[in-house]
Write an enzyme that holds these catalytic residues in place. Structure first.
Site, mmCIF file in Angstrom:
data_model
loop_
_atom_site.group_PDB
_atom_site.id
_atom_site.type_symbol
_atom_site.label_atom_id
_atom_site.label_comp_id
_atom_site.label_asym_id
_atom_site.label_seq_id
_atom_site.Cartn_x
_atom_site.Cartn_y
_atom_site.Cartn_z
ATOM 1 N N ARG A 11 0.825 -1.205 0.000
ATOM 2 C CA ARG A 11 0.000 0.000 0.000
ATOM 3 C C ARG A 11 0.866 1.264 0.000
ATOM 4 O O ARG A 11 0.681 2.179 -0.794
ATOM 5 C CB ARG A 11 -0.931 0.017 1.223
ATOM 6 C CG ARG A 11 -2.032 -1.033 1.191
ATOM 7 C CD ARG A 11 -2.737 -1.123 2.532
ATOM 8 N NE ARG A 11 -3.783 -2.137 2.543
ATOM 9 C CZ ARG A 11 -5.065 -1.881 2.358
ATOM 10 N NH1 ARG A 11 -5.468 -0.652 2.161
ATOM 11 N NH2 ARG A 11 -5.955 -2.853 2.390
ATOM 12 N N ARG A 37 5.939 -9.421 -10.571
ATOM 13 C CA ARG A 37 6.386 -8.330 -11.438
ATOM 14 C C ARG A 37 5.222 -7.888 -12.332
ATOM 15 O O ARG A 37 5.149 -8.276 -13.500
ATOM 16 C CB ARG A 37 7.578 -8.777 -12.284
ATOM 17 C CG ARG A 37 8.763 -9.248 -11.440
ATOM 18 C CD ARG A 37 9.940 -9.667 -12.279
ATOM 19 N NE ARG A 37 11.040 -10.151 -11.450
ATOM 20 C CZ ARG A 37 12.212 -10.565 -11.920
ATOM 21 N NH1 ARG A 37 12.439 -10.548 -13.216
ATOM 22 N NH2 ARG A 37 13.149 -10.980 -11.096
ATOM 23 N N THR A 86 9.164 0.907 8.016
ATOM 24 C CA THR A 86 8.415 -0.261 8.487
ATOM 25 C C THR A 86 8.268 -0.224 10.005
ATOM 26 O O THR A 86 9.225 0.101 10.713
ATOM 27 C CB THR A 86 9.135 -1.552 8.064
ATOM 28 O OG1 THR A 86 9.147 -1.624 6.639
ATOM 29 C CG2 THR A 86 8.462 -2.779 8.629
ATOM 30 N N THR A 87 7.092 -0.565 10.501
ATOM 31 C CA THR A 87 6.845 -0.600 11.945
ATOM 32 C C THR A 87 6.798 -2.045 12.433
ATOM 33 O O THR A 87 6.854 -2.982 11.646
ATOM 34 C CB THR A 87 5.529 0.115 12.295
ATOM 35 O OG1 THR A 87 4.433 -0.542 11.625
ATOM 36 C CG2 THR A 87 5.569 1.572 11.856
ATOM 37 N N SER A 109 11.692 6.109 11.813
ATOM 38 C CA SER A 109 10.644 6.747 12.594
ATOM 39 C C SER A 109 9.431 5.826 12.624
ATOM 40 O O SER A 109 9.122 5.166 11.620
ATOM 41 C CB SER A 109 10.249 8.103 11.989
ATOM 42 O OG SER A 109 9.168 8.677 12.705
ATOM 43 N N MET A 112 5.922 8.624 9.794
ATOM 44 C CA MET A 112 6.613 9.602 8.947
ATOM 45 C C MET A 112 5.875 10.930 8.853
ATOM 46 O O MET A 112 6.294 11.822 8.113
ATOM 47 C CB MET A 112 6.806 9.023 7.543
ATOM 48 C CG MET A 112 7.645 7.752 7.504
ATOM 49 S SD MET A 112 9.260 7.902 8.334
ATOM 50 C CE MET A 112 10.035 9.158 7.324
ATOM 51 N N HIS A 142 -6.718 1.510 12.288
ATOM 52 C CA HIS A 142 -6.075 1.351 10.991
ATOM 53 C C HIS A 142 -6.882 0.408 10.108
ATOM 54 O O HIS A 142 -7.786 -0.289 10.575
ATOM 55 C CB HIS A 142 -4.654 0.808 11.150
ATOM 56 C CG HIS A 142 -3.667 1.819 11.662
ATOM 57 N ND1 HIS A 142 -3.478 2.055 13.009
ATOM 58 C CD2 HIS A 142 -2.833 2.669 11.010
ATOM 59 C CE1 HIS A 142 -2.559 2.997 13.163
ATOM 60 N NE2 HIS A 142 -2.151 3.374 11.970
ATOM 61 N N HIS A 143 -6.501 0.366 8.845
ATOM 62 C CA HIS A 143 -7.137 -0.521 7.877
ATOM 63 C C HIS A 143 -6.948 -1.987 8.290
ATOM 64 O O HIS A 143 -6.021 -2.342 9.037
ATOM 65 C CB HIS A 143 -6.552 -0.292 6.486
ATOM 66 C CG HIS A 143 -5.063 -0.463 6.422
ATOM 67 N ND1 HIS A 143 -4.451 -1.681 6.219
ATOM 68 C CD2 HIS A 143 -4.059 0.444 6.555
ATOM 69 C CE1 HIS A 143 -3.143 -1.527 6.211
ATOM 70 N NE2 HIS A 143 -2.864 -0.253 6.414
ATOM 71 N N LYS A 146 -3.485 -4.067 8.066
ATOM 72 C CA LYS A 146 -2.276 -3.735 8.823
ATOM 73 C C LYS A 146 -1.841 -4.939 9.654
ATOM 74 O O LYS A 146 -2.653 -5.566 10.335
ATOM 75 C CB LYS A 146 -2.522 -2.530 9.728
ATOM 76 C CG LYS A 146 -1.266 -2.052 10.462
ATOM 77 C CD LYS A 146 -1.496 -0.722 11.160
ATOM 78 C CE LYS A 146 -0.288 -0.280 11.971
ATOM 79 N NZ LYS A 146 0.917 -0.104 11.128
ATOM 80 N N THR A 153 3.218 3.695 15.992
ATOM 81 C CA THR A 153 2.966 5.063 16.454
ATOM 82 C C THR A 153 2.389 5.066 17.864
ATOM 83 O O THR A 153 2.781 5.882 18.705
ATOM 84 C CB THR A 153 1.998 5.774 15.488
ATOM 85 O OG1 THR A 153 2.602 5.824 14.189
ATOM 86 C CG2 THR A 153 1.700 7.181 15.958
#
EC number: 1.17.1.8
Length: 248
Positions: A11, A37, A86-87, A109, A112, A142-143, A146, A153
């Site tokens: 995403r 690809r 990436t979290t 972070s 972002m 969140h969606h 996730k 965060t």
């Protein structure tokens, strides 16, 4: 500026690629993703980062903890600056990050967005002023796709408020009954296509303070990631974050 995009078909990878395409001074040189690809992309996709022949100025990662860890090691070997967005990074990935930051400039972070990082500071100030006499809850939405919960965060917000070590941080299922005011309780909701929403609530005896942030789309994260990439080029090896970018 030529970008190597890790997690190019996710995403955020697609969002960042679209945003970069609109910028006159940068381009995606190549993408890395295990999702295949697909035709029609303006840049090549590789299933393994070690297969990438194109040169780049910086790597931006929106992938998974394991893929991010591999990307950091690749960048350290190639002396390529990298931005890790990436979290949900575990202890092993964080160890790799600190190791690689000795060799290259590395930016990381939990979020972002500039506003979210400002929110962290506001929450830290509120916790310092109010103290543990106020119960603290963090609700993040969140969606449904996730992968990590609680969000990176939400954990960063909790850590910002707990710098003095006065709180215990737990999920809703782990919290005590009756509620202890010294807990920061994390609540996670997943569903739909919500880009991201975080609210911190301080509950006192006769009043409630709420500090919240809503991302209406993923563009805010793409803007921050590209700003971090521009900032990182030319920096000395080390671990950088949003505070460094904001100071600039």
């Amino acid at each position: 500026m030529k970008i190597l995009l890790n997690g190019a078909l996710g995403r955020m990878g697609r969002c960042l690629a679209d945003y970069v395409a609109a910028q006159p001074d940068c381009t995606v040189a190549a993408g890395v993703d295990r999702g295949g690809r697909p035709p029609g992309l303006p840049f090549p996709i590789y299933s393994d980062i070690k297969e990438v022949p194109q040169s780049a100025d910086v790597l931006i990662d929106f992938s998974s903890p394991l893929c991010a860890q591999r990307a950091m090691l690749y960048c350290a070997a190639a002396r390529l600056p990298c931005v890790i967005c990436t979290t949900g990074l575990g202890a092993s990935a964080l160890h790799t990050m600190n190791f690689c930051a000795q060799e290259i400039p590395l930016f990381n972070s939990a979020n972002m967005s500039l506003c979210v990082n400002l929110m962290q500071e506001l929450c830290r100030m509120a916790a310092e002023v109010l103290g543990t006499g106020y119960a603290v809850d963090i609700v993040e939405k969140h969606h449904g796709a996730k992968l990590d919960a609680p969000s990176g965060t939400a954990l960063a917000l909790a850590d910002a408020m707990n710098r003095g070590g006065d709180y215990s941080i737990c999920t809703e299922a782990q919290s005590t009954v009756p509620r202890q005011e010294e807990e920061i309780v994390l609540h996670s909701l997943r569903g739909g296509n919500l880009a991201g929403e975080h609210e911190v609530q301080f509950s006192g005896q006769n009043e409630i303070l709420r500090i919240s942030h809503t991302a209406f789309n993923r563009d805010v994260f793409a803007v921050g990631a590209l700003a971090a990439a521009r900032y990182l080029i030319g920096q000395k090896p080390g671990l950088y974050n949003m505070k460094d970018l904001i100071k600039k």
